[in-house]
Design a protein around this motif. Structure first.
Motif, PDB file in Angstrom:
ATOM      1  N   ASP A  29       0.848  -1.184   0.000  1.00  0.00           N
ATOM      2  CA  ASP A  29       0.000   0.000   0.000  1.00  0.00           C
ATOM      3  C   ASP A  29       0.885   1.235   0.000  1.00  0.00           C
ATOM      4  N   VAL A  57       1.365   1.534  14.122  1.00  0.00           N
ATOM      5  CA  VAL A  57       0.157   2.141  13.573  1.00  0.00           C
ATOM      6  C   VAL A  57      -1.068   1.283  13.837  1.00  0.00           C
ATOM      7  N   ALA A  58      -2.204   1.902  13.744  1.00  0.00           N
ATOM      8  CA  ALA A  58      -3.486   1.204  13.760  1.00  0.00           C
ATOM      9  C   ALA A  58      -4.118   1.458  12.395  1.00  0.00           C
ATOM     10  N   VAL A  59      -4.620   0.402  11.784  1.00  0.00           N
ATOM     11  CA  VAL A  59      -5.311   0.515  10.508  1.00  0.00           C
ATOM     12  C   VAL A  59      -6.767   0.180  10.788  1.00  0.00           C
ATOM     13  N   VAL A  60      -7.652   1.128  10.533  1.00  0.00           N
ATOM     14  CA  VAL A  60      -9.064   0.937  10.856  1.00  0.00           C
ATOM     15  C   VAL A  60      -9.918   1.223   9.631  1.00  0.00           C
ATOM     16  N   GLU A  61     -11.104   0.628   9.615  1.00  0.00           N
ATOM     17  CA  GLU A  61     -12.107   0.945   8.607  1.00  0.00           C
ATOM     18  C   GLU A  61     -13.255   1.634   9.314  1.00  0.00           C
ATOM     19  N   ARG A  73     -10.814   3.562   4.838  1.00  0.00           N
ATOM     20  CA  ARG A  73      -9.672   2.949   5.518  1.00  0.00           C
ATOM     21  C   ARG A  73      -8.768   4.076   5.989  1.00  0.00           C
ATOM     22  N   VAL A  74      -8.405   4.033   7.274  1.00  0.00           N
ATOM     23  CA  VAL A  74      -7.587   5.094   7.863  1.00  0.00           C
ATOM     24  C   VAL A  74      -6.406   4.460   8.584  1.00  0.00           C
ATOM     25  N   VAL A  75      -5.238   5.042   8.406  1.00  0.00           N
ATOM     26  CA  VAL A  75      -4.028   4.611   9.109  1.00  0.00           C
ATOM     27  C   VAL A  75      -3.613   5.760  10.022  1.00  0.00           C
ATOM     28  N   THR A  77      -1.310   6.669  13.955  1.00  0.00           N
ATOM     29  CA  THR A  77      -0.373   6.099  14.917  1.00  0.00           C
ATOM     30  C   THR A  77      -1.163   5.379  15.998  1.00  0.00           C
TER      31      THR A  77
END
Length: 169
Positions: A29, A57-61, A73-75, A77
């Motif tokens: 990505d 990091v945290a990857v969330v939808e 989709r958001v990345v 810290t």
């Protein structure tokens, strides 16, 4: 006569000494990545700093519930994400949260006898309808295939000519 493969670092352009000196990096990505994952080659010293530069990091939808809207989709810290939990520590919240089950893979059949899918590589037999669509709309089909990062159909290629019913070259 023999063949020799020379590996060159994609990062620096430096010729790499041997196959054991090649590190493969798969980019999954990136904001400039347009057609899916790619791989790069480098020498080990060029990528040593990657682990040091890695971020937690945290990857969330975010599913906002609006009909027809795809999730965002958001990345961010991990510390920024952790700060959102004000009642219970994030680690505890994540341990007790409801698990998300992966969506079941759809076994929906692709209709290759449609302009949307005609000419896409597939293992099945090419129907007369798909072949006709490819012959009659070759420019349109090839543009769509190129836009999707797929191989284009060449009517002068004997395999493609046979598969789609073009005159044999």
């Amino acid at each position: 006569m023999g063949k020799r493969t020379v590996h060159v670092s994609d990062f620096s352009g430096k010729v790499l000494r041997g196959a054991d000196e090649v590190v493969r990096i798969v980019v999954l990505d990136h904001p400039d990545l347009v057609a899916g994952p790619v791989q790069l080659e480098a020498e080990p010293a060029e990528v040593e700093s990657i682990d040091d530069a890695a971020l937690d990091v945290a990857v969330v939808e975010i599913h906002d519930g609006r009909p027809g809207e795809a999730p965002r989709r958001v990345v961010l810290t991990a510390s920024e994400f952790d700060a959102l939990a004000t009642d219970v520590p994030m680690a505890q919240l994540l341990r007790t949260a409801e698990r998300v089950r992966p969506a079941r893979a759809s076994r929906e059949r692709v209709g290759y006898a449609s302009l949307e899918h005609a000419g896409k590589p597939h293992r099945g037999r090419v129907t007369e309808e798909e072949a006709r669509l490819v012959r009659e709309h070759l420019d349109e089909v090839n543009k769509r295939l190129a836009d999707e990062g797929l191989r284009q159909i060449d009517p002068t290629d004997p395999e493609h000519a046979s598969r789609y019913g073009f005159p044999m070259p």
